[in-house]
Design an enzyme around this catalytic site. Structure first.
Site, PDB file in Angstrom:
ATOM      1  N   GLU A 435     -13.520 137.841  95.474  1.00 35.14           N
ATOM      2  CA  GLU A 435     -13.605 137.511  94.104  1.00 35.14           C
ATOM      3  C   GLU A 435     -12.853 135.931  93.871  1.00 35.14           C
ATOM      4  O   GLU A 435     -11.548 135.912  94.312  1.00 35.14           O
ATOM      5  CB  GLU A 435     -12.958 138.380  93.227  1.00 35.14           C
ATOM      6  CG  GLU A 435     -12.357 137.924  91.816  1.00 35.14           C
ATOM      7  CD  GLU A 435     -11.690 139.251  91.311  1.00 35.14           C
ATOM      8  OE1 GLU A 435     -11.273 140.098  91.899  1.00 35.14           O
ATOM      9  OE2 GLU A 435     -11.165 138.782  89.874  1.00 35.14           O
ATOM     10  N   ASP A 508      -9.468 141.810  93.114  1.00 38.76           N
ATOM     11  CA  ASP A 508      -7.965 141.984  92.689  1.00 38.76           C
ATOM     12  C   ASP A 508      -7.794 143.349  92.200  1.00 38.76           C
ATOM     13  O   ASP A 508      -8.744 143.737  91.776  1.00 38.76           O
ATOM     14  CB  ASP A 508      -7.671 140.832  91.765  1.00 38.76           C
ATOM     15  CG  ASP A 508      -7.721 139.425  92.236  1.00 38.76           C
ATOM     16  OD1 ASP A 508      -7.271 139.293  93.633  1.00 38.76           O
ATOM     17  OD2 ASP A 508      -7.660 138.434  91.627  1.00 38.76           O
ATOM     18  N   ASP A 510      -6.830 143.976  89.469  1.00 35.61           N
ATOM     19  CA  ASP A 510      -6.465 144.021  88.198  1.00 35.61           C
ATOM     20  C   ASP A 510      -7.733 144.198  87.397  1.00 35.61           C
ATOM     21  O   ASP A 510      -8.622 144.704  87.834  1.00 35.61           O
ATOM     22  CB  ASP A 510      -5.829 142.509  87.621  1.00 35.61           C
ATOM     23  CG  ASP A 510      -6.885 141.675  87.973  1.00 35.61           C
ATOM     24  OD1 ASP A 510      -8.035 141.954  88.467  1.00 35.61           O
ATOM     25  OD2 ASP A 510      -6.512 140.364  87.860  1.00 35.61           O
ATOM     26  N   ASP A 512     -10.086 142.511  85.719  1.00 30.21           N
ATOM     27  CA  ASP A 512     -11.013 141.579  86.124  1.00 30.21           C
ATOM     28  C   ASP A 512     -11.521 141.938  87.517  1.00 30.21           C
ATOM     29  O   ASP A 512     -12.806 142.129  87.543  1.00 30.21           O
ATOM     30  CB  ASP A 512     -10.635 140.252  86.059  1.00 30.21           C
ATOM     31  CG  ASP A 512     -10.348 139.553  84.786  1.00 30.21           C
ATOM     32  OD1 ASP A 512     -11.147 140.166  83.750  1.00 30.21           O
ATOM     33  OD2 ASP A 512     -10.048 138.570  84.648  1.00 30.21           O
TER      34      ASP A 512
END
Ligand code: 2B7
Length: 686
Positions: A435, A508, A510, A512
């Site tokens: 990403e 990641d 998180d 997103d």
């Protein structure tokens, strides 16, 4: 005479085979010795209880995961007989549990093909062989009979240990750490299986209790008590598959005993685009389909076309609906039971018995036509949906042909941002889908360029759940990925051309990242399920923390690991640097330059070099880009040290439900899902 004697001996040897071969080659009997094999053992025992239920003698099965690591299964059937078997001179119970291929011999009534599971009753002895300890209790004729075993060997004869009003069998067992790679059961995976089994045997109740103190991460938030009971059987299953879709008409259900086997089908259409046909043979999920499914599809296409023609909905000059048209938005369960199922295919999950095609075809042709005659309003709605699918297909094909002709995929050069590997041998090559450009930069520098390729994707990729193939192919991120993989898509797909045998999603830790991961998983689930079936899709597991104290440092991949390390190193709150900033000490952001300079020590590593009393530091990685290339290699990409999750579709329909909920057009169910699962989201970065 001599011949006769030989045959007799041969039979005897076969019947009396002991359990040594099972311990020598467990994989031959349960497939594998990983977690899948572990679960398989539980399923084998439960299968016997389900057989007893299908014979009409049992309606409740209780499965318990005990805190000591053992599992128990109890049914309220007739209880395995305990009287002495004339041939083996042992009790029937001991015979069932210690002799391979003894299955079926004690079936009593010849229930023919009314069996579940794969090992036909030899399952109990196999599980006994692979258990460090097993205890069987039989409640029969007012008494409790008991026998214990160690690695398949009886500790003593069966004995009566008390009185009881109950009837049934209870088997408690502890699988053997000498055999299995892991003894950790996944409740969520067991539940998916038992739910499915409960649907397939309508009316039975399967209760599941989890009494473990220590539970695996994925089970942490699950309740400890479940009860699966579906009076509707596979009709309820189909309703469940469609629960958050807009249904068209009622569930259509029928069953029939044919000479070659028993056929049961439940179907319902919805406004969705995807199809979901799940097939079973003797309660075994035939992931790869087979003759029963082929027969079903043929009959469905034939019957709907015949009806549409007869009613004049399909005009004379119009083409027939294709098999794909009549399956758009279809949810179906096809369940057959037969005497001698042959399983073929890569994962032995494809039914091979040729006679089942005709059996299912005959039943579906007859019963579906009958239903449509009797329910003209529903029948018209169904045909309407199929016609819509046909029109969309023709429009989409025109658009897609144009895209493909323009060379969107074939002969197209590899995307510029792909950092390819030098090896051209797909079996050793890996593609990391990363990403963003900054993480892509770290990955490109940290990788082993011999066999690891990096494809950075920018921002959000297209949500394929709501787009048709032609629109999907015009999305640049999706297109880059498909071209990089090299196997094409849709009608031009060819798995032999896959350029990397491992595809790794690296996002990641998180919100997103999770979203992008879900979008990618949806893409693979909908358009490249064969990669998931083959176990070639992975999710990388980057660490969440780096804990440093003096000269020593360690990565932690979960909060638990972090806590364990702090405890092990004797680090308390007071020993952490930069106190008072919430729970964790937050270090200064590492600058971009430092991130990209391979090998250069980061600020906190330099800090760590200084001799310091006990001061400790926790670095929390918010994104992959925060790790320098070396760290990323060492923790996440190096095959020697990394942990990767293999994406599996053990529970394809559960995945489907989640994808439909999260990615589909309806807002309310999605909101609900996010709310009910919000608690499970850790490290929420807003
Ligand atoms: C083929 C073998 C395995 N069996 C019986 C009878 C009842 C029965 C079983 C069972 C799992 C855990 C609790 C038949 C069949 C052996 O022969 S196995 N119930 N339940 C079970 O294994 N549950 C039986 C005829 C008359 N009476 C009892």
């Amino acid at each position: 005479m001599a011949d006769n004697k030989q045959t007799y001996d041969a039979n005897k040897i076969q019947v009396l085979e002991g359990l040594e071969p099972v311990r020598k080659r467990p994989g031959m009997y349960i497939g594998s010795t990983d977690q899948r094999g572990l679960h398989h053992c539980v399923y084998e025992i439960v299968d016997n209880a389900i057989d007893e239920a299908m014979a009409g003698h049992c309606d409740h099965i209780i499965v318990m995961l005990h805190d000591d690591g053992s599992v128990s299964v109890e049914d309220n059937g007739r209880g395995i007989p305990v009287d002495i078997h004339p041939k083996t001179k042992k009790s029937a119970l001991e015979t069932v549990l210690t002799i391979l291929h003894a299955g079926g011999k004690f079936g009593g009534d010849d229930s023919g093909y009314k069996v579940s599971g794969g090992l036909h009753g030899v399952g109990s002895s196999v599980v006994n062989a692979l258990s460090s300890y097993l205890r069987a209790e039989v409640y029969r004729e007012g008494k409790v009979h008991m026998q214990e075993y160690v690695r398949g060997k009886p500790k003593a004869d069966v004995k009566a240990i008390g009185k009881t009003e109950k009837q049934g069998t209870k088997i408690q067992f502890e699988l053997d750490s000498q055999i299995f790679d892991t003894l950790e059961m996944s409740l969520s995976m067991l539940l998916a299986h038992f739910r499915q089994q409960a649907y397939l045997t309508r009316g039975i109740t399967i209760s599941v209790m989890d009494e473990r103190e220590k539970r695996p991460e994925e089970d942490k938030n699950l309740p400890r008590l479940y009860r699966f009971h579906f009076d509707g059987g596979i009709s309820a299953y189909v309703r469940h598959l469609n629960h958050d879709k807009q249904a068209i008409g009622d569930v259509i259900w029928f069953e029939k005993d044919e000479k070659d086997g028993f056929v049961e089908v439940a179907i319902q259409y919805s406004q969705a685009f995807q199809e979901q046909c799940i097939s079973f043979a003797n309660n075994i999920h035939t992931i790869e389909g087979g003759t029963h499914l082929t027969g079903f599809k043929a009959a469905l296409t034939r019957t709907i076309n015949a009806y549409a023609r007869k009613e004049g909905i399909l005009k004379e000059k119009e083409e027939n609906l294709t098999a794909d048209d009549v399956r758009e938005g279809l949810a179906a369960i096809v369940s057959v039971r037969l005497k001698d199922p042959q399983f073929e295919g890569q994962t032995k999950s494809k039914l091979g018995n040729a006679e089942m095609k005709a059996a299912v075809e005959t039943v579906v042709n007859e019963k579906l036509a009958e239903y449509m005659e009797e329910h003209p309003a529903d029948a018209r709605d169904v045909v309407g949906k199929c016609l819509l699918a046909a029109r969309a297909r023709m429009a989409a094909r025109a658009a897609r042909d144009a895209v493909i002709r323009k060379g969107a995929l074939e002969g197209m050069t590899l995307p510029g941002k792909l950092a390819d590997c030098s090896s051209k041998d797909p079996s050793e090559c890996e593609l990391f889908i990363v990403e963003g450009d900054s993480a892509g930069g770290s990955a490109k520098q940290g990788r082993n360029r011999e066999f690891q390729a990096i494809l950075p994707l920018k921002g959000k990729i297209l949500n394929v759940e709501q787009a048709r193939l032609d629109k999907m192919l015009s999305n640049n991120e999706v297109k880059s990925l498909i071209i990089a993989m090299g196997m094409g898509i849709g009608e031009v797909k060819d798995k032999a051309k896959l350029r990397y045998h491992r595809i790794v999603i690296m996002t990641d830790a998180d919100v997103d990242g999770a979203h992008i991961r879900t979008l990618l998983l949806t893409l693979f689930y909908r358009y490249f399920p064969e990669l998931i079936d083959a176990g070639q899709l992975y999710i990388a597991q980057p660490p969440l923390y780096k804990i440093t104290q003096g000269k020593q440092s360690r990565y932690a991949f979960t909060d638990q690991e972090k806590e364990a390390t702090l405890k092990e190193w004797g680090i308390g709150q007071a020993d952490l640097e930069a106190e008072g900033e919430g729970e964790e000490a937050v270090t200064e952001e590492v600058t971009n330059d430092e991130k990209l300079q391979k090998g250069k020590k980061t600020k906190d590593e330099k800090e760590a070099d200084k001799p310091k009393a006990k001061k400790a530091n926790i670095q929390r990685y918010k994104g992959l880009g925060e790790m320098n290339p070396d760290q990323l290699w060492e923790t996440t990409m190096d095959p020697k040290g990394r942990i990767m999750l293999r994406v599996m579709l053990d529970d394809a329909e559960q995945a489907d439900a989640i994808f439909t909920t999260l990615m589909g057009p309806e807002v309310p169910p999605r909101k609900k899902f996010i709310q009910t699962h919000a608690k499970g989201v850790k490290n929420l970065d807003i």
